[in-house]
Design a protein around this motif. Structure first.
Motif, short mmCIF file in Angstrom:
data_model
loop_
_atom_site.label_atom_id
_atom_site.label_comp_id
_atom_site.label_asym_id
_atom_site.label_seq_id
_atom_site.Cartn_x
_atom_site.Cartn_y
_atom_site.Cartn_z
N SER A 50 0.83 -1.21 0.00
CA SER A 50 0.00 0.00 0.00
C SER A 50 0.86 1.25 0.00
O SER A 50 0.56 2.23 -0.68
N PHE A 51 1.92 1.23 0.77
CA PHE A 51 2.83 2.38 0.80
C PHE A 51 3.48 2.58 -0.56
O PHE A 51 3.59 3.70 -1.05
N HIS A 52 3.89 1.47 -1.17
CA HIS A 52 4.55 1.54 -2.48
C HIS A 52 3.62 2.16 -3.53
O HIS A 52 4.06 2.96 -4.35
N TYR A 53 2.34 1.79 -3.49
CA TYR A 53 1.38 2.31 -4.46
C TYR A 53 0.70 3.60 -4.00
O TYR A 53 -0.27 4.02 -4.59
N LYS A 54 1.24 4.19 -2.94
CA LYS A 54 0.78 5.49 -2.42
C LYS A 54 -0.73 5.52 -2.17
O LYS A 54 -1.45 6.40 -2.63
N ILE A 55 -1.19 4.52 -1.43
CA ILE A 55 -2.60 4.45 -1.05
C ILE A 55 -2.92 5.63 -0.11
O ILE A 55 -2.01 6.20 0.49
N ASN A 56 -4.17 5.95 0.04
CA ASN A 56 -4.62 7.03 0.92
C ASN A 56 -4.01 6.86 2.32
O ASN A 56 -4.03 5.77 2.88
N LYS A 57 -3.48 7.94 2.87
CA LYS A 57 -2.79 7.86 4.16
C LYS A 57 -3.71 7.43 5.29
O LYS A 57 -3.25 6.85 6.26
N TYR A 58 -5.01 7.66 5.18
CA TYR A 58 -5.93 7.24 6.23
C TYR A 58 -6.20 5.74 6.19
O TYR A 58 -6.45 5.12 7.22
N TYR A 59 -6.12 5.15 5.01
CA TYR A 59 -6.19 3.68 4.92
C TYR A 59 -4.97 3.06 5.60
O TYR A 59 -5.06 2.05 6.28
N LEU A 60 -3.82 3.69 5.37
CA LEU A 60 -2.59 3.20 6.02
C LEU A 60 -2.71 3.30 7.53
O LEU A 60 -2.35 2.37 8.25
N LEU A 61 -3.25 4.42 8.03
CA LEU A 61 -3.46 4.57 9.47
C LEU A 61 -4.40 3.47 9.98
O LEU A 61 -4.14 2.83 11.01
N GLY A 62 -5.49 3.23 9.25
CA GLY A 62 -6.43 2.18 9.64
C GLY A 62 -5.76 0.82 9.70
O GLY A 62 -5.99 0.03 10.63
N MET A 63 -4.91 0.52 8.71
CA MET A 63 -4.20 -0.76 8.71
C MET A 63 -3.21 -0.86 9.86
O MET A 63 -3.05 -1.93 10.45
N MET A 64 -2.57 0.26 10.21
CA MET A 64 -1.62 0.24 11.33
C MET A 64 -2.34 0.01 12.66
O MET A 64 -1.86 -0.75 13.50
N ILE A 65 -3.49 0.62 12.82
CA ILE A 65 -4.27 0.40 14.05
C ILE A 65 -4.82 -1.03 14.05
O ILE A 65 -4.80 -1.69 15.09
N LEU A 66 -5.29 -1.51 12.90
CA LEU A 66 -5.77 -2.89 12.80
C LEU A 66 -4.65 -3.87 13.14
O LEU A 66 -4.86 -4.86 13.85
N TYR A 67 -3.43 -3.58 12.66
CA TYR A 67 -2.28 -4.42 13.00
C TYR A 67 -2.14 -4.52 14.51
O TYR A 67 -1.96 -5.60 15.07
N HIS A 68 -2.21 -3.38 15.18
CA HIS A 68 -2.02 -3.38 16.63
C HIS A 68 -3.13 -4.14 17.34
O HIS A 68 -2.88 -4.89 18.29
#
Length: 182
Positions: A50-68
């Protein structure tokens, strides 16, 4: 992931929800904690892509919280369903290490691609690396029962405070990565 142990802990709310509502379902359907950990490792790969394909930063935040949350879930399920194992301990630590490595890798790529380097970017990379090293010291001490407290000169308990506020650490990493990519 072990349950929170410090008094000032944001993860307590996540654990309370998991232990009250999610764990009974996981135990009832005999979900293996190691499968949950593998799901987390897959999520790390999805975050990198997702980072490589420059996905929306809020999706990345959601995935990071989901990871935790999933990281909290696997240890909680293992304890409550009495499915703790040495393999699970190792897998959980490997998953955490991959996540921290991903943060440092993304920060390095972001700093490398950043047009103007600020002193904060170098500071971030140093802090992230120190956190990563302290994580591995924690991993070694917990897994192999080796006392690494001599490295921290009695301040090893500070790592536990970081551990118990993991969701805040993930949000802070997201904020810094977002800043580096703006």
């Amino acid at each position: 992931m072990p349950a929170p142990q410090t008094q000032y802990c944001t993860d307590r709310y996540i654990y309370t929800f998991i232990e009250t509502y999610v764990n009974p379902i996981m135990c009832k359907y005999n979900i293996k904690p190691n499968y949950i950990t593998f799901t987390n490792m897959i999520l790390i790969m999805i975050m990198l892509i997702s980072f490589h394909y420059k996905i929306n930063k809020y999706y990345l935040l959601g995935m990071m919280i989901l990871y935790h949350i999933i990281d909290c879930l696997d240890g909680s399920v293992a304890r409550q369903c009495k499915k703790q194992s040495y393999t699970g301990l190792i897998l959980d630590h490997i998953s955490d290490g991959l996540c921290w490595f991903m943060y440092i890798f993304i920060a390095y790529i972001s700093i490398k691609n950043h047009k103007t380097l600020h002193i904060y970017t170098n500071f971030y990379l140093i802090i992230a690396t120190l956190l990563y090293l302290s994580f591995w010291c924690f991993f070694i001490s917990e897994t192999f029962k080796i006392n690494v407290d001599f490295i921290f000169h009695g301040k090893f308990k500070n790592v536990q405070i970081l551990h118990d506020n993991g969701v805040l650490i993930h949000i802070a990493m997201w904020a810094i990565i977002t800043y580096l990519n703006s």
